[in-house]
Scaffold this motif. Sequence first.
Motif, PDB file in Angstrom:
ATOM      1  N   SER A   1       0.831  -1.206   0.000  1.00  0.00           N
ATOM      2  CA  SER A   1       0.000   0.000   0.000  1.00  0.00           C
ATOM      3  C   SER A   1       0.869   1.260   0.000  1.00  0.00           C
ATOM      4  O   SER A   1       1.410   1.660   1.033  1.00  0.00           O
ATOM      5  CB  SER A   1      -0.922   0.014   1.228  1.00  0.00           C
ATOM      6  N   GLN A   2       1.016   1.877  -1.164  1.00  0.00           N
ATOM      7  CA  GLN A   2       1.825   3.083  -1.253  1.00  0.00           C
ATOM      8  C   GLN A   2       1.196   4.232  -0.476  1.00  0.00           C
ATOM      9  O   GLN A   2       1.897   5.003   0.185  1.00  0.00           O
ATOM     10  CB  GLN A   2       2.002   3.476  -2.727  1.00  0.00           C
ATOM     11  N   LEU A   3      -0.130   4.366  -0.538  1.00  0.00           N
ATOM     12  CA  LEU A   3      -0.811   5.422   0.214  1.00  0.00           C
ATOM     13  C   LEU A   3      -0.658   5.199   1.713  1.00  0.00           C
ATOM     14  O   LEU A   3      -0.547   6.156   2.483  1.00  0.00           O
ATOM     15  CB  LEU A   3      -2.288   5.483  -0.162  1.00  0.00           C
ATOM     16  N   GLY A   4      -0.653   3.952   2.130  1.00  0.00           N
ATOM     17  CA  GLY A   4      -0.455   3.651   3.546  1.00  0.00           C
ATOM     18  C   GLY A   4       0.891   4.130   4.036  1.00  0.00           C
ATOM     19  O   GLY A   4       1.006   4.727   5.120  1.00  0.00           O
ATOM     20  N   TYR A   5       1.930   3.899   3.250  1.00  0.00           N
ATOM     21  CA  TYR A   5       3.265   4.384   3.622  1.00  0.00           C
ATOM     22  C   TYR A   5       3.287   5.916   3.675  1.00  0.00           C
ATOM     23  O   TYR A   5       3.918   6.509   4.545  1.00  0.00           O
ATOM     24  CB  TYR A   5       4.305   3.889   2.609  1.00  0.00           C
ATOM     25  N   ALA A   6       2.617   6.536   2.722  1.00  0.00           N
ATOM     26  CA  ALA A   6       2.597   7.994   2.688  1.00  0.00           C
ATOM     27  C   ALA A   6       1.924   8.558   3.938  1.00  0.00           C
ATOM     28  O   ALA A   6       2.325   9.607   4.454  1.00  0.00           O
ATOM     29  CB  ALA A   6       1.874   8.488   1.433  1.00  0.00           C
ATOM     30  N   PHE A   7       0.890   7.856   4.437  1.00  0.00           N
ATOM     31  CA  PHE A   7       0.199   8.306   5.635  1.00  0.00           C
ATOM     32  C   PHE A   7       1.108   8.287   6.861  1.00  0.00           C
ATOM     33  O   PHE A   7       0.916   9.076   7.789  1.00  0.00           O
ATOM     34  CB  PHE A   7      -1.036   7.444   5.901  1.00  0.00           C
ATOM     35  N   VAL A   8       2.079   7.385   6.888  1.00  0.00           N
ATOM     36  CA  VAL A   8       2.992   7.318   8.035  1.00  0.00           C
ATOM     37  C   VAL A   8       3.738   8.640   8.193  1.00  0.00           C
ATOM     38  O   VAL A   8       3.779   9.231   9.280  1.00  0.00           O
ATOM     39  CB  VAL A   8       4.000   6.158   7.876  1.00  0.00           C
ATOM     40  N   GLY A   9       4.329   9.126   7.100  1.00  0.00           N
ATOM     41  CA  GLY A   9       5.046  10.395   7.145  1.00  0.00           C
ATOM     42  C   GLY A   9       4.130  11.565   7.424  1.00  0.00           C
ATOM     43  O   GLY A   9       4.468  12.475   8.190  1.00  0.00           O
ATOM     44  N   GLY A  10       2.946  11.543   6.815  1.00  0.00           N
ATOM     45  CA  GLY A  10       2.000  12.627   7.046  1.00  0.00           C
ATOM     46  C   GLY A  10       1.516  12.667   8.483  1.00  0.00           C
ATOM     47  O   GLY A  10       1.387  13.743   9.082  1.00  0.00           O
ATOM     48  N   LEU A  11       1.280  11.488   9.069  1.00  0.00           N
ATOM     49  CA  LEU A  11       0.813  11.436  10.453  1.00  0.00           C
ATOM     50  C   LEU A  11       1.848  11.978  11.426  1.00  0.00           C
ATOM     51  O   LEU A  11       1.505  12.650  12.399  1.00  0.00           O
ATOM     52  CB  LEU A  11       0.459   9.989  10.826  1.00  0.00           C
ATOM     53  N   SER A  12       3.105  11.671  11.190  1.00  0.00           N
ATOM     54  CA  SER A  12       4.144  12.126  12.122  1.00  0.00           C
ATOM     55  C   SER A  12       4.154  13.648  12.233  1.00  0.00           C
ATOM     56  O   SER A  12       4.342  14.202  13.331  1.00  0.00           O
ATOM     57  CB  SER A  12       5.521  11.626  11.671  1.00  0.00           C
ATOM     58  N   ILE A  13       3.910  14.336  11.132  1.00  0.00           N
ATOM     59  CA  ILE A  13       3.892  15.799  11.159  1.00  0.00           C
ATOM     60  C   ILE A  13       2.549  16.314  11.659  1.00  0.00           C
ATOM     61  O   ILE A  13       2.487  17.228  12.494  1.00  0.00           O
ATOM     62  CB  ILE A  13       4.201  16.368   9.764  1.00  0.00           C
ATOM     63  N   SER A  14       1.455  15.741  11.170  1.00  0.00           N
ATOM     64  CA  SER A  14       0.135  16.243  11.558  1.00  0.00           C
ATOM     65  C   SER A  14      -0.140  16.024  13.044  1.00  0.00           C
ATOM     66  O   SER A  14      -0.711  16.896  13.717  1.00  0.00           O
ATOM     67  CB  SER A  14      -0.959  15.584  10.719  1.00  0.00           C
ATOM     68  N   ILE A  15       0.261  14.884  13.585  1.00  0.00           N
ATOM     69  CA  ILE A  15       0.084  14.642  15.019  1.00  0.00           C
ATOM     70  C   ILE A  15       0.935  15.609  15.826  1.00  0.00           C
ATOM     71  O   ILE A  15       0.516  16.124  16.870  1.00  0.00           O
ATOM     72  CB  ILE A  15       0.425  13.189  15.377  1.00  0.00           C
ATOM     73  N   ALA A  16       2.147  15.887  15.330  1.00  0.00           N
ATOM     74  CA  ALA A  16       3.014  16.859  16.008  1.00  0.00           C
ATOM     75  C   ALA A  16       2.344  18.226  16.094  1.00  0.00           C
ATOM     76  O   ALA A  16       2.485  18.944  17.093  1.00  0.00           O
ATOM     77  CB  ALA A  16       4.348  16.974  15.269  1.00  0.00           C
ATOM     78  N   LEU A  17       1.624  18.587  15.066  1.00  0.00           N
ATOM     79  CA  LEU A  17       0.919  19.865  15.065  1.00  0.00           C
ATOM     80  C   LEU A  17      -0.377  19.792  15.860  1.00  0.00           C
ATOM     81  O   LEU A  17      -0.782  20.759  16.509  1.00  0.00           O
ATOM     82  CB  LEU A  17       0.630  20.285  13.621  1.00  0.00           C
ATOM     83  N   LEU A  18      -1.032  18.631  15.825  1.00  0.00           N
ATOM     84  CA  LEU A  18      -2.317  18.474  16.504  1.00  0.00           C
ATOM     85  C   LEU A  18      -2.191  18.596  18.021  1.00  0.00           C
ATOM     86  O   LEU A  18      -3.122  19.050  18.690  1.00  0.00           O
ATOM     87  CB  LEU A  18      -2.930  17.119  16.137  1.00  0.00           C
ATOM     88  N   VAL A  19      -1.059  18.201  18.570  1.00  0.00           N
ATOM     89  CA  VAL A  19      -0.893  18.248  20.028  1.00  0.00           C
ATOM     90  C   VAL A  19      -0.508  19.639  20.516  1.00  0.00           C
ATOM     91  O   VAL A  19      -0.255  19.821  21.712  1.00  0.00           O
ATOM     92  CB  VAL A  19       0.160  17.227  20.510  1.00  0.00           C
ATOM     93  N   SER A  20      -0.459  20.611  19.611  1.00  0.00           N
ATOM     94  CA  SER A  20      -0.008  21.948  20.012  1.00  0.00           C
ATOM     95  C   SER A  20      -0.829  22.564  21.142  1.00  0.00           C
ATOM     96  O   SER A  20      -0.255  23.167  22.054  1.00  0.00           O
ATOM     97  CB  SER A  20       0.021  22.883  18.798  1.00  0.00           C
ATOM     98  N   PRO A  21      -2.184  22.432  21.153  1.00  0.00           N
ATOM     99  CA  PRO A  21      -2.915  22.993  22.292  1.00  0.00           C
ATOM    100  C   PRO A  21      -2.530  22.340  23.615  1.00  0.00           C
ATOM    101  O   PRO A  21      -2.401  23.017  24.642  1.00  0.00           O
ATOM    102  CB  PRO A  21      -4.380  22.716  21.941  1.00  0.00           C
ATOM    103  N   LEU A  22      -2.350  21.013  23.594  1.00  0.00           N
ATOM    104  CA  LEU A  22      -1.933  20.310  24.805  1.00  0.00           C
ATOM    105  C   LEU A  22      -0.555  20.772  25.252  1.00  0.00           C
ATOM    106  O   LEU A  22      -0.329  21.044  26.447  1.00  0.00           O
ATOM    107  CB  LEU A  22      -1.931  18.793  24.561  1.00  0.00           C
ATOM    108  N   ALA A  23       0.372  20.868  24.290  1.00  0.00           N
ATOM    109  CA  ALA A  23       1.724  21.306  24.638  1.00  0.00           C
ATOM    110  C   ALA A  23       1.717  22.734  25.178  1.00  0.00           C
ATOM    111  O   ALA A  23       2.412  23.039  26.160  1.00  0.00           O
ATOM    112  CB  ALA A  23       2.634  21.209  23.407  1.00  0.00           C
ATOM    113  N   THR A  24       0.944  23.615  24.547  1.00  0.00           N
ATOM    114  CA  THR A  24       0.858  25.001  25.016  1.00  0.00           C
ATOM    115  C   THR A  24       0.294  25.067  26.428  1.00  0.00           C
ATOM    116  O   THR A  24       0.776  25.824  27.273  1.00  0.00           O
ATOM    117  CB  THR A  24      -0.027  25.829  24.062  1.00  0.00           C
ATOM    118  N   THR A  25      -0.730  24.257  26.694  1.00  0.00           N
ATOM    119  CA  THR A  25      -1.328  24.226  28.029  1.00  0.00           C
ATOM    120  C   THR A  25      -0.350  23.699  29.063  1.00  0.00           C
ATOM    121  O   THR A  25      -0.244  24.232  30.176  1.00  0.00           O
ATOM    122  CB  THR A  25      -2.606  23.357  28.020  1.00  0.00           C
ATOM    123  N   LEU A  26       0.381  22.637  28.717  1.00  0.00           N
ATOM    124  CA  LEU A  26       1.350  22.059  29.651  1.00  0.00           C
ATOM    125  C   LEU A  26       2.471  23.049  29.980  1.00  0.00           C
ATOM    126  O   LEU A  26       2.915  23.150  31.124  1.00  0.00           O
ATOM    127  CB  LEU A  26       1.942  20.774  29.071  1.00  0.00           C
TER     128      LEU A  26
END
Length: 482
Positions: free
Chosen positions: A76-101
Amino acid sequence: MAESDKQLESNESSNDSSIENAPETNPQSQGDFKEGGYGWVVIFSIWLLNAHTWGLNSTFAVFLAYYLRTGTFGTSQLGYAFVGGLSISIALLVSPLATTLVGWKRCGTRLTIFIGIVLQTIAFIGSSFATELWHLLLSQGVAFGFGMGLIFVASASVPPQWFVKRRSFANAIAVSGSGFGGLCYSLATNAMIAHVGLPWAFRILAIICFVVNSVAVMLIRDRNEAIGSIHVAFNWGLFRRPPFLLFQAWMVLSLIAYIILVFSIVDYCQFVGLSASQASLVGALFNLSQGLGRPMIGLSSDSVGRLNIANLCTLFCGLLCMFVWTFGTKSLAACIVFALLSGCVAGVIWATVAPICAEVVGLALIPSALSMTWLVLVLPATFAEVIAVSLRGPGPRGYLHVQLLTASLYLGAFVFGWALRAWKVWELEQVRLSKEQRELAIRDDGVLASALEQEPRIDAPQSTAAQRRFSMLKGLWVIERV
């Protein structure tokens, strides 16, 4: 310098009247604060953190090329692509939690970063035992992104706190760590996979990142209390500001283009016939160029203007992708030239995001503004490489649509960024400021907002709407340092 700092600090608490129930600031006396000083130690520590977060993340280009070539976890080429995309998007998604902490007294900057270090290490170890694609999505994608996000968000707003005149230069040095980290670990990862195998490559990276990042976090010291930083994770009032919206558009388009370029360049090189080691070399040189180019961007930003340099670099990268990458990269030498040229400017958003954010919303609001910015970037980061992989086609011109899309995104980002520059020029023209006050107003929108409230320009009280529009549009062509 001390007088400038006092004026800067006195205006920070009034830089956003749209914030409701914001915590009261209690700035410390700035008599003992000198630009730089221990700040350079802080910059070095954040340089190490960036090298072992974003630098390690950029090695996903090597992992992706390996996955696509060997089908280790399926086809699954799209599956592999999601791995890289998730690493960045999750890093950005946790920003409110990180800011609060970070704003929570029981946690703060250091502990937030250390939690991220532990999660990042667990992610690499978990990846070493992965046998299916969903294992990889959870470890190298979600867990690594979560840890990287806590580290990045907690540390991103610290460099501007230690500098005023050299803020862009210092910030650019800090973020250049990702380029040098990417250079080192792109070559090392390819060699480790070849000699010790994929599982042990992950384990070695886990050990290195834990040790180095743990040392770096002990050196960090923030000035949140001194400058009265406002750690409000969800400040929706910022979206009522046109400059902030233009800033978001510039960031979104630039990020999509950047992710496509940084994750695709190694696979593209193999696509046109280069060997895995040659492609890894091109990727490493791209990262080297990022590491060398970002301090130069910061240094020139402080002298020429942050918005000027950011937009010119965005335009230059778009032109490189449109004409050089699309038509002239079929050999190893051509790919190396493109990697060296584009690497200098491709990640301009990372070199200038914090200083430009200060110009758009004010120094005290950087944590809140960046938290909202990272949330906006979650979806673009998730699907950027997925879009690129899905656009790949067969044959020698299979990457054409990817190349054209990347170029168009950079050029579109330039349009929005230049409009933001025009708005800033127009705002500066609304008040009469001394040379020193103007310098402060350029660097910190809180100072400018205070000046606009206290002394609006009344040269032409009967000006028509057309005249006002012309005044705003003048910033599109006027030569000015902003």
